[in-house]
Design a protein around this motif. Structure first.
Motif, mmCIF file in Angstrom:
data_model
loop_
_atom_site.group_PDB
_atom_site.id
_atom_site.type_symbol
_atom_site.label_atom_id
_atom_site.label_comp_id
_atom_site.label_asym_id
_atom_site.label_seq_id
_atom_site.Cartn_x
_atom_site.Cartn_y
_atom_site.Cartn_z
ATOM 1 N N GLN C 109 29.276 33.194 50.809
ATOM 2 C CA GLN C 109 30.041 32.467 51.822
ATOM 3 C C GLN C 109 30.525 31.131 51.251
ATOM 4 O OE1 GLN C 109 31.199 33.706 54.466
ATOM 5 N NE2 GLN C 109 32.242 31.787 54.977
ATOM 6 N N MET C 110 29.647 30.461 50.535
ATOM 7 C CA MET C 110 29.985 29.184 49.902
ATOM 8 C C MET C 110 31.145 29.386 48.919
ATOM 9 S SD MET C 110 27.076 26.767 48.161
ATOM 10 C CE MET C 110 25.729 27.492 49.111
ATOM 11 N N ALA C 111 31.062 30.455 48.134
ATOM 12 C CA ALA C 111 32.121 30.763 47.163
ATOM 13 C C ALA C 111 33.454 30.926 47.881
ATOM 14 C CB ALA C 111 31.778 32.026 46.377
ATOM 15 N N ILE C 112 33.443 31.677 48.965
ATOM 16 C CA ILE C 112 34.678 31.916 49.731
ATOM 17 C C ILE C 112 35.230 30.590 50.249
ATOM 18 C CG2 ILE C 112 35.562 32.940 51.868
ATOM 19 C CD1 ILE C 112 33.493 35.293 51.286
ATOM 20 N N GLU C 113 34.346 29.759 50.791
ATOM 21 C CA GLU C 113 34.791 28.473 51.349
ATOM 22 C C GLU C 113 35.311 27.520 50.278
ATOM 23 O OE1 GLU C 113 31.558 27.201 53.872
ATOM 24 O OE2 GLU C 113 31.862 28.942 55.170
ATOM 25 N N LEU C 114 34.809 27.674 49.061
ATOM 26 C CA LEU C 114 35.277 26.830 47.952
ATOM 27 C C LEU C 114 36.534 27.402 47.306
ATOM 28 C CD1 LEU C 114 31.819 26.022 46.321
ATOM 29 C CD2 LEU C 114 33.427 24.296 47.138
ATOM 30 N N GLY C 115 37.042 28.511 47.849
ATOM 31 C CA GLY C 115 38.297 29.058 47.341
ATOM 32 C C GLY C 115 38.167 30.009 46.166
ATOM 33 N N VAL C 116 36.950 30.463 45.866
ATOM 34 C CA VAL C 116 36.769 31.473 44.817
ATOM 35 C C VAL C 116 37.452 32.762 45.277
ATOM 36 C CG1 VAL C 116 35.073 32.934 43.629
ATOM 37 C CG2 VAL C 116 34.599 30.500 44.000
ATOM 38 N N LYS C 117 38.228 33.372 44.399
ATOM 39 C CA LYS C 117 38.944 34.599 44.784
ATOM 40 C C LYS C 117 38.154 35.825 44.360
ATOM 41 C CE LYS C 117 43.490 32.573 44.932
ATOM 42 N NZ LYS C 117 43.863 31.689 43.809
ATOM 43 N N LEU C 118 37.881 36.696 45.342
ATOM 44 C CA LEU C 118 37.091 37.901 45.109
ATOM 45 C C LEU C 118 37.995 39.124 45.055
ATOM 46 C CD1 LEU C 118 34.306 37.226 47.830
ATOM 47 C CD2 LEU C 118 34.407 36.347 45.487
ATOM 48 N N TYR C 119 37.917 39.880 43.962
ATOM 49 C CA TYR C 119 38.706 41.094 43.813
ATOM 50 C C TYR C 119 37.796 42.293 43.629
ATOM 51 C CZ TYR C 119 42.732 38.070 43.051
ATOM 52 O OH TYR C 119 43.714 37.133 43.205
ATOM 53 N N GLY C 120 38.197 43.431 44.153
ATOM 54 C CA GLY C 120 37.483 44.679 43.909
ATOM 55 C C GLY C 120 38.214 45.477 42.851
ATOM 56 N N CYS C 121 37.468 46.188 42.042
ATOM 57 C CA CYS C 121 38.070 47.049 41.012
ATOM 58 C C CYS C 121 38.411 48.388 41.654
ATOM 59 C CB CYS C 121 37.082 47.248 39.867
ATOM 60 S SG CYS C 121 37.483 48.637 38.799
ATOM 61 N N GLN C 122 39.709 48.682 41.743
ATOM 62 C CA GLN C 122 40.165 49.874 42.456
ATOM 63 C C GLN C 122 39.577 51.155 41.866
ATOM 64 O OE1 GLN C 122 42.369 49.825 45.353
ATOM 65 N NE2 GLN C 122 41.308 51.793 45.377
ATOM 66 N N MET C 123 39.522 51.231 40.547
ATOM 67 C CA MET C 123 39.034 52.462 39.926
ATOM 68 C C MET C 123 37.569 52.744 40.290
ATOM 69 S SD MET C 123 38.840 53.669 35.999
ATOM 70 C CE MET C 123 37.071 53.350 35.993
ATOM 71 N N SER C 124 36.731 51.716 40.234
ATOM 72 C CA SER C 124 35.325 51.919 40.619
ATOM 73 C C SER C 124 35.217 52.286 42.097
ATOM 74 C CB SER C 124 34.483 50.662 40.401
ATOM 75 O OG SER C 124 34.850 49.973 39.274
ATOM 76 N N MET C 125 36.066 51.672 42.905
ATOM 77 C CA MET C 125 36.046 51.992 44.336
ATOM 78 C C MET C 125 36.392 53.459 44.554
ATOM 79 S SD MET C 125 37.908 48.539 45.706
ATOM 80 C CE MET C 125 38.226 49.183 47.361
ATOM 81 N N ASP C 126 37.349 53.956 43.771
ATOM 82 C CA ASP C 126 37.724 55.373 43.868
ATOM 83 C C ASP C 126 36.568 56.263 43.433
ATOM 84 O OD1 ASP C 126 40.214 54.611 44.704
ATOM 85 O OD2 ASP C 126 41.207 54.962 42.780
ATOM 86 N N VAL C 127 35.973 55.935 42.284
ATOM 87 C CA VAL C 127 34.901 56.778 41.736
ATOM 88 C C VAL C 127 33.693 56.781 42.666
ATOM 89 C CG1 VAL C 127 33.218 57.013 39.864
ATOM 90 C CG2 VAL C 127 35.617 56.568 39.323
ATOM 91 N N LEU C 128 33.314 55.615 43.148
ATOM 92 C CA LEU C 128 32.135 55.522 44.011
ATOM 93 C C LEU C 128 32.462 55.808 45.480
ATOM 94 C CD1 LEU C 128 30.486 52.366 42.360
ATOM 95 C CD2 LEU C 128 29.790 54.742 42.049
ATOM 96 N N GLU C 129 33.733 56.052 45.748
ATOM 97 C CA GLU C 129 34.192 56.378 47.117
ATOM 98 C C GLU C 129 33.847 55.287 48.127
ATOM 99 O OE1 GLU C 129 32.882 60.375 47.935
ATOM 100 O OE2 GLU C 129 33.938 61.180 46.194
ATOM 101 N N ILE C 130 34.233 54.080 47.772
ATOM 102 C CA ILE C 130 34.078 52.941 48.683
ATOM 103 C C ILE C 130 35.490 52.479 49.073
ATOM 104 C CG2 ILE C 130 33.177 50.586 48.948
ATOM 105 C CD1 ILE C 130 31.234 51.213 46.627
ATOM 106 N N PRO C 131 35.974 52.848 50.258
ATOM 107 C CA PRO C 131 37.335 52.466 50.630
ATOM 108 C C PRO C 131 37.418 50.982 51.014
ATOM 109 C CG PRO C 131 36.309 53.693 52.404
ATOM 110 C CD PRO C 131 35.297 53.609 51.302
ATOM 111 N N ARG C 132 38.625 50.437 50.972
ATOM 112 C CA ARG C 132 38.871 49.016 51.283
ATOM 113 C C ARG C 132 38.256 48.608 52.610
ATOM 114 N NH1 ARG C 132 38.647 44.705 52.345
ATOM 115 N NH2 ARG C 132 40.095 42.946 52.198
#
Lengths: 161, 161, 161
Positions: C109-132
């Motif tokens: 939460q602190m990271a988000i509030e400090l403006g840290v940008k969080l990205y998900g790796c699409q390929m891993s999301m596909d392989v592990l079947e974790i949708p957006r």
């Protein structure tokens, strides 16, 4: 990278306390220092083993249990794979000695003599209850993340090991 | 960073021999090479699996035991989590194939074709008793830490995987 | 490094989903962001746990099994050492709370509030079947390796955790 007149810098976070990873960390560190690069190593979490004296740590009940589980100094580090309750350490040690590879305590000593700066992460030391006096004298200081970031952003190379 | 006229460089230490980490290493390497970045990968310790031929290694008693424990080439890498004596590798392989993700041997081939330079760490090869001739022909050279430091200090990006 | 007028940048690959490594990743990220550094974190493979909602994932049979094994959100991360079927998490949590160290959900939460940008790796999301939609809203985007390389090559610091 930009300025060839300045000495290059390497900033390393040593998170792991595994024999094999500590070997890699100190080999990179001594190799860089021998190439006239300024090296700073920040030891955090399990990596603190590399700075500990041969003594038990921990104050609270939990801290003491952790201290027992993580007992021993740098010479007691086990490989990340094939630890086999100490057998792996013995086997690796034997294989490395037969090839005249320096041991971990020797590599650390070499790093110190080459001017590598060793820092302890204060927060991990607090959590794991490892006070400064249970760490080797050569530790330059126990610092927070802000100090590390300051060093890392001026460095040409960074590693998280 | 400083000089936009020069090609950017990426220097990577591949320490791990785990399927999932080797996937990450080769995906970053091929992605960078495809973006016109000069990529050098230094394989050390367990990472040497990625360069080995499908053959047993080891000369001394210890070396042979290590060779048996680490037997197999890149296609036999197991995930760092959920290895389950080979079940994890099979499961991951299945999940990746069903999503048309390239396999590790395919990714390595792609890296070679994109001009990624693969180096073996001579010291780890000595310790683990893996001679040059048991490694794939595409390995550029077997080098020491000084060579790596030389490359890394001229690079714009470094990773320890 | 070269240009002091530009804001420094830090690009981090978060591969691990372990409690201790995620702590290290978020402590470095928040520390850097607080030092006025632009931070981007790319979560891949096991690291995706840090972005998941508290929900089961997986569509295929394999994906569902993986979803069950990796169930839980960031608060369910276990340490890489001493997991003991959940005991390690509890023990670490207790040790950290007693030292007033922020928890992982608090650090994120602190990271988000400090403006840290969080990205998900699409390929891993596909392989592990974790949708957006099974990931927290604060994730900026789900991206491929090319996007990461673009960010990393413009950064002053890189870590693979």
């Amino acid at each position: 990278m930009a300025d060839n007149k300045k000495k290059k810098k390497l900033a390393m976070v040593v998170f792991s306390g595994d024999l094999d990873k500590l070997m890699a960390a100190f080999i990179i560190a001594t190799g860089a220092a021998a190439s006239n690069i300024e090296v700073t190593m920040f030891f955090t979490f399990w990596g603190l083993r590399a700075l500990k004296k041969k003594t038990l740590t921990g104050k609270s009940f939990m801290g003491k249990i952790m201290g027992i589980m993580e007992r021993g100094d740098i010479s007691k580090a086990s490989p990340g794979k094939y630890s086999f309750g100490g057998l792996g350490r013995w086997m690796f040690g034997k294989m490395m000695r037969s090839k005249n590879v320096a041991t971990l305590p020797e590599l650390r000593q070499m790093a110190i003599e080459l001017g590598v700066k060793l820092y302890g992460c204060q927060m991990s030391m607090d959590v794991l209850e490892i006070p400064r006096e249970k760490m080797i004298d050569e530790v330059v200081a126990c610092v927070g993340v802000a100090f590390f970031i300051e060093q890392a952003q001026e460095s040409d190379m960074q590693f998280f090991i």
